[in-house]
Design an enzyme around this catalytic site. Structure first.
Site, mmCIF file in Angstrom:
data_model
loop_
_atom_site.group_PDB
_atom_site.id
_atom_site.type_symbol
_atom_site.label_atom_id
_atom_site.label_comp_id
_atom_site.label_asym_id
_atom_site.label_seq_id
_atom_site.Cartn_x
_atom_site.Cartn_y
_atom_site.Cartn_z
ATOM 1 N N LYS A 39 -9.294 2.358 -2.124
ATOM 2 C CA LYS A 39 -9.497 1.860 -0.753
ATOM 3 C C LYS A 39 -10.888 2.238 -0.260
ATOM 4 O O LYS A 39 -11.287 3.406 -0.338
ATOM 5 C CB LYS A 39 -8.420 2.436 0.166
ATOM 6 C CG LYS A 39 -8.375 1.815 1.553
ATOM 7 C CD LYS A 39 -7.150 2.320 2.320
ATOM 8 C CE LYS A 39 -6.944 1.602 3.640
ATOM 9 N NZ LYS A 39 -5.709 2.050 4.316
ATOM 10 N N CYS A 63 -5.280 -2.946 2.742
ATOM 11 C CA CYS A 63 -5.155 -2.901 4.204
ATOM 12 C C CYS A 63 -6.505 -2.988 4.932
ATOM 13 O O CYS A 63 -7.107 -4.039 4.968
ATOM 14 C CB CYS A 63 -4.372 -1.652 4.612
ATOM 15 S SG CYS A 63 -3.563 -1.812 6.221
ATOM 16 N N GLU A 73 0.843 -1.213 0.000
ATOM 17 C CA GLU A 73 0.000 0.000 0.000
ATOM 18 C C GLU A 73 0.872 1.254 0.000
ATOM 19 O O GLU A 73 1.800 1.373 0.807
ATOM 20 C CB GLU A 73 -0.875 0.008 1.258
ATOM 21 C CG GLU A 73 -1.731 1.265 1.414
ATOM 22 C CD GLU A 73 -2.489 1.308 2.746
ATOM 23 O OE1 GLU A 73 -2.114 0.567 3.683
ATOM 24 O OE2 GLU A 73 -3.463 2.085 2.832
#
Lengths: 317, 309
Positions: free
Chosen positions: A111, A148, A44
């Site tokens: 994300k 994540c 990331e």
């Protein structure tokens, strides 16, 4: 079937130094190619560093940015997942992960879940993505890409698997914390992630590929420990904590089929049931009146739930 | 200066539990802690464009541990330990500091701060720069001035040494405010600020800090016979446990009481933490303009172009 060689680029980006990180990505891509990898996964915000704060706008790239396209041009005959700050046409900034394949930017995942609690402050600087889609890859299977915190929400790996993904890829900048001797690996964060990834791999009967960065941004240290978990939930490979490196691991894509035949959890999933109950829960949470405690076809006296659901738009008191 | 072991490595102590009391909930993986802290020191210096560091070495466990960690991070020859006794400091403090310097093979320097401190407060009945009014100043004021004179020496030496001042304050003392603002708490960065005293002891034992330093009663050594635990009224294991459950684990007063922490102790520690909030934050700035540092101008400390060139 030929095994797929995955290269996990467990690197330590330089915070805010885009050009240097781009060069490092190209270098590692070349190394991975030389090592025979078919899929290279970077962490990331590997292109920018994590703790950007107001630097986010200064390192943002549109998905047609020549610098990103230049990186993509290194992926002839290769698949790579890279992560950067994406600036949309309307100038919202997203934490993004792109699938680069055969010279193109094939797909971008934004994300979905931006942690803004504890040591995290992502929502202040970034917009949250709205789409969760799988992508067909040149590897012959669908990939599910997440970033994540996306994996701290059960629905994400589940939806990706139901949508056909056989490889679930999570790219992370997970800060190490909760140092305690009671944890299996001495670090609470690492212990939690390991539990999650094994569970997801087993429950979705898919491969889970986790690439986490190392190095430090300001006061926080990132613990690495990148992993590949087989559809059985067993770890195929675990990278060392904190050590920078390009780690390769071979997997048999045929393991997905074998696991799903032997353990047909995905076949037995009942998304329609989820959807129905989720509609009810959502209606309740948003104040729409629905009150069905029993099975849909029970107690003939009550109207069918579909009718109640569509007609029941009155606000709760 | 001895070349006993110039790589910053000491002999890890195998029977750490015999040296000090360690509450089980505070036990940490010392190897991971060591690794993260050594990387932290190296990164903080490198990102700022420095390869050297310096610190005030008191002879106590906190600065000894930071000296060991820094020596591992950048090599002992890049570390300057400055010993800064006052005339009433315990001779044992300097002896213990020398023990660390010898063990590490790092550079060292001794600056007696007596003249600086006495120059202000006066000595032997003669007033100093502070005049008559400060001659009988309370030990607390004298102690604070000593801590700040040491800060002045360190920041002055940092120019000649070409290095950054490495902090040596632990989490326990920071949380209860047992520090001198702009004195011992002044530093460029602090590797051990998130380790409770009990955890400092644990890492110190693992990394090979000499046993007498781990074993002795912690003291600010600002006046003869002073010890932290006598001054505070509780022991470090008690205090560390309470702070851990109160702050890290967010236990309420009722829950703390049910765990056996005495109500008055909880009250007192809560007050110490609250009243020292100001010591842990940068001084506030009144918001006036469109972008204000610390409010809505938020950049990483280390960003492209921020390093000394």
């Amino acid at each position: 079937m030929q095994p797929l060689r995955i290269a996990l680029a467990q690197l330590a980006p330089r915070l805010g130094v885009l050009e240097e990180n781009l060069a490092r990505h190209r270098e590692l891509l070349a190394q991975a190619r030389a090592a025979g990898a078919g899929l290279v996964v970077f962490p990331e915000l590997g292109l920018t560093g994590y703790q950007l704060q107001d630097l986010a706008a200064e390192v943002a790239m549109r998905k047609d940015d020549p610098r990103l396209l230049g990186l993509a041009s290194d992926t002839k005959g290769l698949s790579a997942v890279v992560s950067f700050v994406e600036e949309a046409d309307d100038h919202r900034l997203f934490i993004a992960a792109a699938l680069l394949e055969d010279g193109d930017v094939r797909f971008v995942h934004r994300k979905l879940f931006l942690p803004t609690y504890g040591l995290f402050d992502e929502r202040r600087f970034f917009a949250a993505g709205d789409r969760l889609r799988t992508v067909d890859s040149r590897l012959g299977v669908k990939l599910g890409i997440a970033i994540c915190e996306d994996f701290w929400h059960l629905g994400v790996p589940e939806t990706l698997a139901l949508d056909g993904a056989q490889l679930l890829i999570n790219v992370s900048s997970s800060p190490g914390r909760d140092l305690a001797a009671i944890h299996e690996v001495g670090l609470g964060t690492a212990a939690s992630w390991r539990t999650l990834m094994r569970t997801y791999a087993q429950l979705t009967t898919s491969f889970v590929i986790f690439c986490n960065r190392v190095g430090m941004d300001e006061t926080i240290s990132f613990w690495g420990g990148s992993e590949v978990i087989a559809p059985s939930g067993d770890a195929v490979f675990t990278a060392p904590l904190f050590d920078e490196g390009l780690y390769t691991v071979d997997i048999e894509l045929g393991d997905v089929r074998r696991e799903r035949i032997g353990l047909p959890l995905l076949r037995d999933e009942r998304p329609e049931l989820h959807l129905r109950e989720l509609r009810r829960i959502l209606a309740h949470r948003t104040g729409l009146e629905i009150d069905e405690a029993s099975e849909p076809d029970e107690g003939g006296g009550t109207p069918p739930p579909a009718k109640r659901a569509t007609g029941g738009r009155e606000k709760r008191p | 200066m001895s070349a006993a072991s110039g790589d910053g490595q000491g002999e890890p102590n195998q029977d750490a539990d015999r040296l000090f009391e360690l509450p089980p909930e505070l036990a940490i993986d010392t190897e991971i802690a060591r690794r993260v802290l050594v990387d932290f020191i190296r990164n903080q210096l490198r990102q700022a464009g420095f390869s050297r560091g310096l610190l005030g070495l008191s002879g106590g466990i906190d600065s000894a541990l930071v000296a060991f960690l820094t020596a591992q991070a950048i090599g002992p020859k890049n570390l300057l330990c400055v010993l800064m006794p006052y005339r009433t400091s315990s001779p044992e403090s300097v002896e213990h500091a020398r023990l660390v310097v010898e063990r590490l093979g790092c550079e060292s320097d001794l600056v007696d701060i007596s003249a600086m401190v006495d120059g202000y407060f006066g000595r032997d009945g003669n007033p100093g720069a502070g005049g008559e009014a400060v001659r009988e100043a309370a030990p607390l004021r004298r102690g604070n001035l000593m801590a700040r004179e040491r800060m002045c020496v360190l920041y002055d030496r940092s120019v000649a040494w070409g290095g950054l001042v490495v902090g040596t304050g632990n989490k326990t003392e920071s949380l209860i405010g047992y520090t001198t603002l702009f004195g011992d708490s002044a530093c460029a960065f602090n590797p051990i600020g998130d380790l409770y005293k009990s955890q400092v002891r644990q890492v110190a034992a693992a990394i090979g800090v000499p046993e007498p330093i781990i074993r002795k009663a912690p003291s600010a050594d600002l006046w003869p016979g002073q010890t932290d635990e006598v001054e505070a009224g509780f022991t470090y294991p008690e205090l560390d446990r309470l702070l851990f459950w109160m702050i890290d684990k967010r236990r309420t007063d009722d829950e703390l009481s049910a765990m056996g922490f005495p109500g008055p102790t909880v009250e007192r520690v809560k007050r110490l933490v609250a009243t020292s909030e100001f010591k842990r934050q940068v001084p506030p700035v009144a918001k006036l303009g469109p972008r204000t540092t610390g409010v809505d101008y938020l950049y990483p400390r280390r960003r492209p172009g921020s390093a000394r060139t």
